[in-house]
Design an enzyme around this catalytic site. Structure first.
Site, PDB file in Angstrom:
ATOM      1  N   HIS A  58       0.853  -1.181   0.000  1.00 55.92           N
ATOM      2  CA  HIS A  58       0.000   0.000   0.000  1.00 55.92           C
ATOM      3  C   HIS A  58       0.889   1.230   0.000  1.00 55.92           C
ATOM      4  CE1 HIS A  58      -3.142   2.843   1.068  1.00 55.92           C
ATOM      5  NE2 HIS A  58      -3.974   1.931   0.610  1.00 55.92           N
TER       6      HIS A  58
ATOM      7  N   ASP B 204      -7.906  -5.403  -0.011  1.00 57.06           N
ATOM      8  CA  ASP B 204      -8.424  -6.071  -1.208  1.00 57.06           C
ATOM      9  C   ASP B 204      -8.140  -7.570  -1.212  1.00 57.06           C
ATOM     10  OD1 ASP B 204      -9.520  -3.834  -2.279  1.00 57.06           O
ATOM     11  OD2 ASP B 204      -7.706  -3.238  -3.316  1.00 57.06           O
TER      12      ASP B 204
HETATM   13  N1  CMC Z   1       4.503  -7.326  -4.958  1.00 63.75           N
HETATM   14  C1  CMC Z   1       5.854  -7.326  -5.049  1.00 63.75           C
HETATM   15  N2  CMC Z   1       6.636  -6.247  -4.820  1.00 63.75           N
HETATM   16  C2  CMC Z   1       6.013  -5.117  -4.463  1.00 63.75           C
HETATM   17  C3  CMC Z   1       4.606  -5.035  -4.343  1.00 63.75           C
HETATM   18  C4  CMC Z   1       3.854  -6.200  -4.599  1.00 63.75           C
HETATM   19  N3  CMC Z   1       2.528  -6.186  -4.487  1.00 63.75           N
HETATM   20  N4  CMC Z   1       4.249  -3.771  -4.009  1.00 63.75           N
HETATM   21  C5  CMC Z   1       5.393  -3.077  -3.912  1.00 63.75           C
HETATM   22  N5  CMC Z   1       6.469  -3.880  -4.192  1.00 63.75           N
HETATM   23  C6  CMC Z   1       7.884  -3.518  -4.127  1.00 63.75           C
HETATM   24  C7  CMC Z   1       8.292  -2.582  -5.258  1.00 63.75           C
HETATM   25  O1  CMC Z   1       8.726  -3.298  -6.391  1.00 63.75           O
HETATM   26  C8  CMC Z   1       9.373  -1.775  -4.621  1.00 63.75           C
HETATM   27  O2  CMC Z   1      10.548  -2.590  -4.569  1.00 63.75           O
HETATM   28  P1  CMC Z   1      12.019  -1.901  -4.656  1.00 63.75           P
HETATM   29  O3  CMC Z   1      12.130  -1.006  -3.470  1.00 63.75           O
HETATM   30  O4  CMC Z   1      12.950  -3.064  -4.628  1.00 63.75           O
HETATM   31  O5  CMC Z   1      12.050  -1.141  -5.956  1.00 63.75           O
HETATM   32  C9  CMC Z   1       8.924  -1.602  -3.181  1.00 63.75           C
HETATM   33  O6  CMC Z   1       8.063  -2.745  -2.928  1.00 63.75           O
HETATM   34  C10 CMC Z   1       8.128  -0.320  -2.928  1.00 63.75           C
HETATM   35  O7  CMC Z   1       7.023  -0.296  -3.813  1.00 63.75           O
HETATM   36  P2  CMC Z   1       6.441   0.976  -4.551  1.00 63.75           P
HETATM   37  O8  CMC Z   1       5.999   0.577  -5.924  1.00 63.75           O
HETATM   38  O9  CMC Z   1       7.381   2.128  -4.414  1.00 63.75           O
HETATM   39  O10 CMC Z   1       5.165   1.269  -3.678  1.00 63.75           O
HETATM   40  P3  CMC Z   1       4.021   2.270  -4.053  1.00 63.75           P
HETATM   41  O11 CMC Z   1       3.643   2.934  -2.782  1.00 63.75           O
HETATM   42  O12 CMC Z   1       4.348   3.114  -5.203  1.00 63.75           O
HETATM   43  O13 CMC Z   1       2.856   1.265  -4.553  1.00 63.75           O
HETATM   44  C11 CMC Z   1       0.965  -0.132  -4.606  1.00 63.75           C
HETATM   45  C12 CMC Z   1       1.794   0.863  -3.781  1.00 63.75           C
HETATM   46  C13 CMC Z   1      -0.325  -0.451  -3.830  1.00 63.75           C
HETATM   47  C14 CMC Z   1       0.578   0.505  -5.953  1.00 63.75           C
HETATM   48  C15 CMC Z   1       1.796  -1.418  -4.832  1.00 63.75           C
HETATM   49  O14 CMC Z   1       2.168  -1.966  -3.591  1.00 63.75           O
HETATM   50  C16 CMC Z   1       1.041  -2.452  -5.670  1.00 63.75           C
HETATM   51  O15 CMC Z   1       1.044  -2.334  -6.897  1.00 63.75           O
HETATM   52  N6  CMC Z   1       0.393  -3.464  -5.014  1.00 63.75           N
HETATM   53  C17 CMC Z   1      -0.399  -4.431  -5.725  1.00 63.75           C
HETATM   54  C18 CMC Z   1      -1.720  -3.822  -6.120  1.00 63.75           C
HETATM   55  C19 CMC Z   1      -2.680  -3.698  -4.962  1.00 63.75           C
HETATM   56  O16 CMC Z   1      -2.900  -4.636  -4.213  1.00 63.75           O
HETATM   57  N7  CMC Z   1      -3.316  -2.513  -4.857  1.00 63.75           N
HETATM   58  C20 CMC Z   1      -4.370  -2.238  -3.872  1.00 63.75           C
HETATM   59  C21 CMC Z   1      -4.033  -1.170  -2.923  1.00 63.75           C
HETATM   60  S1  CMC Z   1      -5.156  -1.158  -1.519  1.00 63.75           S
HETATM   61  C22 CMC Z   1      -6.657  -0.616  -2.157  1.00 63.75           C
HETATM   62  C23 CMC Z   1      -6.676   0.789  -2.560  1.00 63.75           C
HETATM   63  O17 CMC Z   1      -6.497   1.656  -1.705  1.00 63.75           O
HETATM   64  O18 CMC Z   1      -6.898   1.048  -3.762  1.00 63.75           O
END
Ligand code: CMC
Length: 429
Positions: free
Chosen positions: A306, A364
């Protein structure tokens, strides 16, 4: 002028900026005058450090796993109240008295029917249309059915539009489902509570009596509470940005629904279930975990991580419990998908990669499993999220319209394209 200030120095120009403090949460540096004083913009793609508005509705502390609506903890609202009470709280800022609550419930339930011509509007869609596509169209189309509520300068009409959307969203969502499965639309029944009415509109058929299971209705109501608002997320920011232009509320909420659909946001619950089905069996989990860690593979574990919660998502904790209550009530024990989900949760929670990055199952992850057990097809998951989030979008939209400092949203950019160049005739290019 606030007492605290911060100084920003760019080249030989330096400017003192006021620092504003909220009631709780981090201070914000008010950089509104930065450009005038220094000629520079700030750059913050994804709004990682930028507050785009002032709000009194919802507070999140991502490190501590705290979610408050108007100061009340989500655990208490979901544990003790019902969804319409949370709606009232988000809209009006206070919990209702008993009289206010029954008046509010009455007003919402008297707006549940949609214009009958809407049924023909639905028939314009292909039967296999994704229900989120239908929702974007149907909610946007409400502006064409309720002209009176499009006057955003009239506070009474703003409130009528708000009530109409909260009340009609379940009807529109259930119609999207019924149209998709080829069953007749079921009209709302106003003596039922919000969640029971929705369950009935989705699952009743004219040829037999539909009996509401109170455990399932309560669980759905809780899902609605947990998704009601979540401060300035992507879809809410979309609603605010659309609303800042003076667009009508139906158009703004349709824009919010479109933004919610994305797999990184509300669409995650649907994609999460698809991912569990793709994993298929517990023995295949390690290969998917390996893919999630591989920098060269775009695959992510859906339902994990998240942007704001870097500790456990408090909604996920409640949803985890609700999920088990529903599975017990329905007597679901040997669902392979569920086995995969539970094992995946265990493995990921103990894996160094996920621990280091503070990636926990989000709301989710559990809501998808629960909704599937209730009988909703995966394509309806994000629609249910939209039904619940409508009140949050509306409360945030109203707050923005009623803010005397409100301006049209107009971000700046860092331009990296070509500088000015001369136009050449085709034979000179
Ligand atoms: N699986 C594997 N690796 C992950 C995941 C994941 N689900 N989420 C983040 N990472 C890794 C990412 O690759 C990064 O690694 P590194 O530091 O080595 O580059 C690190 O964790 C930080 O991630 P980020 O992309 O900078 O995090 P963010 O805050 O930009 O993204 C997110 C948040 C929710 C978009 C992402 O975690 C994601 O795509 N999760 C899967 C989709 C999901 O379940 N979304 C629902 C969110 S809750 C409902 C809502 O509020 O909409």
């Amino acid at each position: 002028m606030s007492a605290k200030t911060g100084t920003i120095k760019i080249g030989d120009k330096s400017v003192e900026m006021p620092v504003r403090s909220g009631t709780i949460g981090p201070d914000v540096v008010d950089i509104g005058k930065l450009y005038g004083a220094t000629g520079a913009f700030t750059y913050d793609p994804g709004f990682l450090s930028t507050a785009a508005c002032e709000s009194k509705i919802t507070y999140i502390d991502g490190d501590e796993g705290v979610l408050l609506h108007r100061g009340y903890a989500i655990e208490e609202l979901a544990g003790q109240g019902d969804f319409l009470e949370t709606c009232y709280l988000l809209l009006y800022g206070e919990l209702p008295t008993a009289a206010q609550k029954s008046d509010f419930d009455y007003r919402v339930t008297r707006h549940t029917m949609v214009h009958d011509q809407m049924t023909r509007f639905y028939q314009g869609f292909r039967r296999d249309a994704h229900p989120m596509a239908v929702m974007v169209g149907a909610v946007g189309a409400l502006a064409a059915f309720y002209h009176d509520s499009t006057d955003i300068t009239d506070p009474t009409q703003r409130m009528i539009a708000s009530m109409r959307m909260i009340a009609k969203m379940p009807t529109l969502a259930a119609m999207a489902y019924k149209y998709n499965v080829g069953q007749p639309f079921v009209y709302p029944k106003n003596d039922l509570d919000y969640a029971s009415n929705f369950l009935r509109m989705c699952f009743a058929v004219p040829c037999e009596e539909y009996r509401i299971n109170p455990v399932i209705a309560r669980a759905l109501d809780r899902i609605f509470i947990l998704h009601a608002d979540h401060e300035q997320n992507a879809s809410t920011s979309t609603v605010r940005l659309a609303g800042s232009t003076g667009a009508n509320p139906f158009a703004c909420i349709a824009a919010g629904i479109a933004a919610l659909w994305g797999p990184a946001h509300g669409g995650a619950n649907e994609i999460c279930l698809q991912m569990l089905a793709e994993i298929g069996t517990v023995d295949r989990i390690p290969q998917f975990i390996a893919r999630a860690k591989d920098k060269n593979d775009p695959f992510k574990l859906m339902g994990f991580g998240h942007r704001v919660y870097k500790n456990f998502d408090p909604r996920a904790k409640i949803m985890h419990q609700t999920c088990h209550e529903v599975l017990k009530e329905l007597g679901i024990k040997d669902d392979p998908l569920l086995d995969v989900a539970m094992e995946l949760e265990k493995i990921a929670l103990n894996d160094e990669y996920f621990i280091e990055r503070k990636l926990y199952p989000n709301v989710d992850f559990y809501s998808g499993i629960t909704l599937k057990a209730m009988g909703f097809p995966t394509s309806m998951f994000t629609v249910l999220f939209a039904v619940a989030r409508t009140v949050g979008w509306i409360a945030q939209w109203k707050e923005m319209i009623e803010d005397p400092n409100q301006k049209i949203g107009r971000p700046r950019q860092l331009y990296t394209g070509s500088p000015r160049r001369d136009y050449l005739q085709p034979d000179k290019r």
